[in-house]
Scaffold this motif. Sequence first.
Motif, PDB file in Angstrom:
ATOM      1  N   ILE A 158       0.864  -1.084  -0.041  1.00 52.84           N
ATOM      2  CA  ILE A 158       0.035   0.078  -0.017  1.00 52.84           C
ATOM      3  C   ILE A 158       0.717   1.397  -0.005  1.00 52.84           C
ATOM      4  O   ILE A 158       1.798   1.190   0.779  1.00 52.84           O
ATOM      5  N   THR A 159       0.640   2.255  -0.934  1.00 56.34           N
ATOM      6  CA  THR A 159       1.606   3.407  -1.165  1.00 56.34           C
ATOM      7  C   THR A 159       0.948   4.619  -0.493  1.00 56.34           C
ATOM      8  O   THR A 159       1.423   5.496   0.109  1.00 56.34           O
ATOM      9  N   HIS A 160      -0.574   4.728  -0.620  1.00 56.21           N
ATOM     10  CA  HIS A 160      -1.252   5.779  -0.419  1.00 56.21           C
ATOM     11  C   HIS A 160      -2.357   5.617   0.304  1.00 56.21           C
ATOM     12  O   HIS A 160      -3.125   4.509  -0.181  1.00 56.21           O
ATOM     13  N   LEU A 161      -3.055   6.347   1.002  1.00 52.34           N
ATOM     14  CA  LEU A 161      -4.505   6.354   1.809  1.00 52.34           C
ATOM     15  C   LEU A 161      -5.292   7.221   0.741  1.00 52.34           C
ATOM     16  O   LEU A 161      -4.973   8.276   0.225  1.00 52.34           O
ATOM     17  N   LEU A 162      -6.482   6.618   0.481  1.00 58.40           N
ATOM     18  CA  LEU A 162      -7.660   7.402  -0.288  1.00 58.40           C
ATOM     19  C   LEU A 162      -8.370   8.269   0.475  1.00 58.40           C
ATOM     20  O   LEU A 162      -8.709   7.606   1.941  1.00 58.40           O
ATOM     21  N   ASP A 164     -12.040  10.704   1.391  1.00 58.48           N
ATOM     22  CA  ASP A 164     -13.411  10.689   0.953  1.00 58.48           C
ATOM     23  C   ASP A 164     -13.560  12.253   0.313  1.00 58.48           C
ATOM     24  O   ASP A 164     -12.903  13.073   0.853  1.00 58.48           O
ATOM     25  N   GLU A 165     -14.198  11.957  -0.802  1.00 60.29           N
ATOM     26  CA  GLU A 165     -14.418  13.590  -1.419  1.00 60.29           C
ATOM     27  C   GLU A 165     -15.752  14.327  -0.991  1.00 60.29           C
ATOM     28  O   GLU A 165     -15.785  15.465  -1.296  1.00 60.29           O
ATOM     29  N   ALA A 166     -16.583  13.372  -0.180  1.00 60.78           N
ATOM     30  CA  ALA A 166     -17.946  13.967   0.022  1.00 60.78           C
ATOM     31  C   ALA A 166     -17.836  14.770   1.200  1.00 60.78           C
ATOM     32  O   ALA A 166     -18.487  15.379   1.785  1.00 60.78           O
ATOM     33  N   LYS A 167     -17.001  13.990   2.264  1.00 63.93           N
ATOM     34  CA  LYS A 167     -16.885  14.741   3.613  1.00 63.93           C
ATOM     35  C   LYS A 167     -15.454  14.968   3.917  1.00 63.93           C
ATOM     36  O   LYS A 167     -14.609  13.898   3.719  1.00 63.93           O
ATOM     37  N   GLU A 168     -15.088  16.272   4.322  1.00 66.21           N
ATOM     38  CA  GLU A 168     -13.756  16.494   4.754  1.00 66.21           C
ATOM     39  C   GLU A 168     -13.343  15.519   5.886  1.00 66.21           C
ATOM     40  O   GLU A 168     -13.955  15.206   6.744  1.00 66.21           O
ATOM     41  N   ASN A 169     -11.826  15.084   5.754  1.00 63.01           N
ATOM     42  CA  ASN A 169     -11.148  14.627   6.702  1.00 63.01           C
ATOM     43  C   ASN A 169     -11.597  13.144   7.153  1.00 63.01           C
ATOM     44  O   ASN A 169     -11.729  12.519   8.227  1.00 63.01           O
ATOM     45  N   ARG A 170     -12.219  12.415   6.131  1.00 64.28           N
ATOM     46  CA  ARG A 170     -12.640  11.126   6.475  1.00 64.28           C
ATOM     47  C   ARG A 170     -12.051  10.047   5.252  1.00 64.28           C
ATOM     48  O   ARG A 170     -11.706  10.369   4.321  1.00 64.28           O
ATOM     49  N   ILE A 171     -11.793   9.001   5.752  1.00 66.22           N
ATOM     50  CA  ILE A 171     -11.147   8.024   4.841  1.00 66.22           C
ATOM     51  C   ILE A 171     -11.781   7.538   3.879  1.00 66.22           C
ATOM     52  O   ILE A 171     -13.080   7.193   4.177  1.00 66.22           O
ATOM     53  N   GLY A 172     -11.368   7.063   2.915  1.00 57.64           N
ATOM     54  CA  GLY A 172     -12.051   6.363   1.748  1.00 57.64           C
ATOM     55  C   GLY A 172     -11.386   5.184   1.114  1.00 57.64           C
ATOM     56  O   GLY A 172     -11.900   4.309   0.417  1.00 57.64           O
ATOM     57  N   GLY A 173     -10.192   4.563   1.757  1.00 57.15           N
ATOM     58  CA  GLY A 173      -9.645   3.502   1.154  1.00 57.15           C
ATOM     59  C   GLY A 173      -8.151   3.634   0.990  1.00 57.15           C
ATOM     60  O   GLY A 173      -7.408   4.299   1.841  1.00 57.15           O
ATOM     61  N   ALA A 174      -7.516   2.971   0.360  1.00 56.25           N
ATOM     62  CA  ALA A 174      -6.179   2.881  -0.043  1.00 56.25           C
ATOM     63  C   ALA A 174      -5.860   2.361  -1.361  1.00 56.25           C
ATOM     64  O   ALA A 174      -6.473   1.581  -1.990  1.00 56.25           O
ATOM     65  N   VAL A 175      -4.617   2.641  -1.852  1.00 52.12           N
ATOM     66  CA  VAL A 175      -4.233   2.199  -3.166  1.00 52.12           C
ATOM     67  C   VAL A 175      -2.704   1.531  -3.058  1.00 52.12           C
ATOM     68  O   VAL A 175      -1.894   1.875  -2.164  1.00 52.12           O
ATOM     69  N   GLY A 176      -2.297   0.698  -3.619  1.00 52.22           N
ATOM     70  CA  GLY A 176      -1.172   0.086  -3.817  1.00 52.22           C
ATOM     71  C   GLY A 176      -0.909  -0.886  -5.090  1.00 52.22           C
ATOM     72  O   GLY A 176      -1.720  -0.841  -6.100  1.00 52.22           O
ATOM     73  N   PHE A 177       0.250  -1.386  -5.076  1.00 57.12           N
ATOM     74  CA  PHE A 177       0.801  -2.210  -6.210  1.00 57.12           C
ATOM     75  C   PHE A 177       1.031  -3.618  -6.007  1.00 57.12           C
ATOM     76  O   PHE A 177       1.797  -3.851  -5.036  1.00 57.12           O
ATOM     77  N   ASN A 178       1.044  -4.626  -6.821  1.00 57.30           N
ATOM     78  CA  ASN A 178       1.472  -6.088  -6.655  1.00 57.30           C
ATOM     79  C   ASN A 178       3.007  -6.112  -7.243  1.00 57.30           C
ATOM     80  O   ASN A 178       2.988  -5.775  -8.311  1.00 57.30           O
TER      81      ASN A 178
END
Length: 619
Positions: A158-162, A164-178
């Motif tokens: 995992i390289t970055h956290l995603l 949320d764009e609907a509510k400020e300061n809320r998490i939305g997930g994560a991205v990474g690479f295999n």
Amino acid sequence: MAKHKTHYEECDVLVVGGGMAGTGATFEARHWGRDLKIVCVEKANIDRSGAVAQGLYAINCYMGMQWNENQPEDHVRYARNDLMGMVREDLGYDMARHVDSTVHMFDEWGLPMMKNEKTGRYLREGKWQIMIHGESYKPIVAEAAKKSADKIYNRIMITHLLMDEAKENRIGGAVGFNMRTGDFHVFRAKTVIVAAGGASHIFKPRAVGEGMGRTWYAPWSNGSAYALPIAAGAKMTQMENRIVLCRFKDGYGPVGAYFLHLKTYTQNANGENYEKKWYDQTKELVGEYIDHHPTPTCLRNHAFIQEVAAGGGPIHMVTKEAFQDPHLETVGWENFLGMTVGQAVVWASQNIDPKHTNPELTTSEPYVMGSHATCSGAWVSGPEDLSPPEYFWGYNRMLTIDGLFGAGDTVGGSAHKFSSGSFTEGRLAAKAAVKYIEDKKAEGINVSDNQCENFKSAVYKPLDTFTVAQNEITGGTVSPSYISPIQGLQRLQKIMDEYVGGITSNYMTNGNMLKRALELLDWLQEDLEKVGAEDYHQLMRAWELKHRALTSQCVTEHTLFREETRWPGYYYRGDHMKLDDENWHCLTVSRRDPKTGKFTMEKVPVYHIVDENEKKKAS
Ligand SMILES: Cc1cc2nc3c(=O)[nH]c(=O)nc-3n(C[C@H](O)[C@H](O)[C@H](O)COP(=O)(O)OP(=O)(O)OC[C@H]3O[C@@H](n4cnc5c(N)ncnc54)[C@H](O)[C@@H]3O)c2cc1C
């Protein structure tokens, strides 16, 4: 970039890192969230990943409440004493009151526990430690996680956290690479639990050249646990509280079983007990803390470091006496074979048989972690029933970003958790994460494809940089247009080592050196935009380096902020050599603004909850 396929996954609970805390979180999330989708993403393979990959010989945190051996209050006092007063007692108490139930599950799951033949209880190594045949500790806890998760993804970093764009300061997930297939993975999640371990290799290690890669903390612990939340704007605490370990020289073999079970002891080159020689000098620096029992870990290091600097080295562990007993000799060797086999190999290569030669000890380079005799990490909410208002914002172990939780090395302020406490903290975080979802706090999260695509471009940029810039190489591996991950790592380690209190300066730093380090780290960050990766493995190295560099910036900012020497033996502020309870009996908290990259620092009160409660009861 288009050649990298993108996979999308939607889930309720996303666990980043499948080590001790991550397996605990995955297991417990299923207990409370029967119908939830639970996914765990691991950089290596969960069966043998994290700091416990090789196995352990002791579970270092077990109260033994069923036999009234210890109570959680005792553990809070112990951790507080060892960390020179600076712990989050709400978090420590919360972990301690639950840790025995975790250990009992390990026992049920088949972890071979040593028993005291006379009492039938778990065999104690020390006041807090119990002994195990723990070579397979990690596969056992991994099995519990695998049975609990909807899906375990191995080999994905995992390289970055995603966000949320609907509510400020809320998490939305994560991205990474295999790192095997090169595919890009997007995990949209209602809650994320970061459990990605501590940080080694940010300070130059003692083992370089032919020994490179040998460190005390796991070499693959690269600070993602810190960099991921820091980059997203979460608050961190006590990041200056890096740890230095006294270990067997060159193999970093652990000394706990030797001190506690084998009753071996240390001496200087002249056969003297050197620790008491440094009593007066230490008292000058830290006052009555030196009279505390047990002596705080950093102060024992301090005596070691002073003795070596004064010419009394090398320091030896006296093993020759204990090893005459065949049982203790077996225990001494088994301790390494189930945990740090490399130490046995190093001794063989150096002709050291501890029955006939007292082996040397050394103090390690510093590490950043949150679960040992140190408590760097994220600033999290504590439990509802224990935490004062400044330490509580709704959900246990939630960071200052809504829906983002942490456990194990990730969490700051709660020292001495070790393997069992980290697993326990994972359980606590998962229970709270499920409640957060049940309370409908994670409704309407929106993570756009655009956000994911931007991260995708950033993730693969080192491959593109290499592809273009390799054509400029005229000899060897040096390109005018990129730096390789190893070059960047060595540059980072040199900065941290020389300016931020590593081994080269005998753990000494000061305000001017730290300011210089911050300049150099800024320039390193600039150059890391030009890191090049020739394959997916090097791409992982590039991202590990970026995470280490961000962690290092945070460590340096914290070290600059705390104008005292709170933990002599871990590091020294030469311009503020004394412990200063009047001004610095507090926790340090930082936040990096994701837009500007600038850190802000604040002091937060440290509350001594355990003895406060007792005082109240008495009155
Ligand atoms: C040499 C050594 C000896 C120890 N001895 C003992 C002992 O005797 N007894 C004891 O109780 N404890 C001991 N400990 C401490 C114990 O191992 C730690 O407290 C515990 O493992 C911390 O748990 P964690 O989950 O935070 O980190 P880890 O267990 O290290 O797990 C972190 C996980 O995150 C993964 N990860 C990292 N970055 C990413 C990313 N970006 N994306 C996805 N996954 C990622 C890692 O691969 C790893 O699996 C020892 C540790 C070491 C290193």
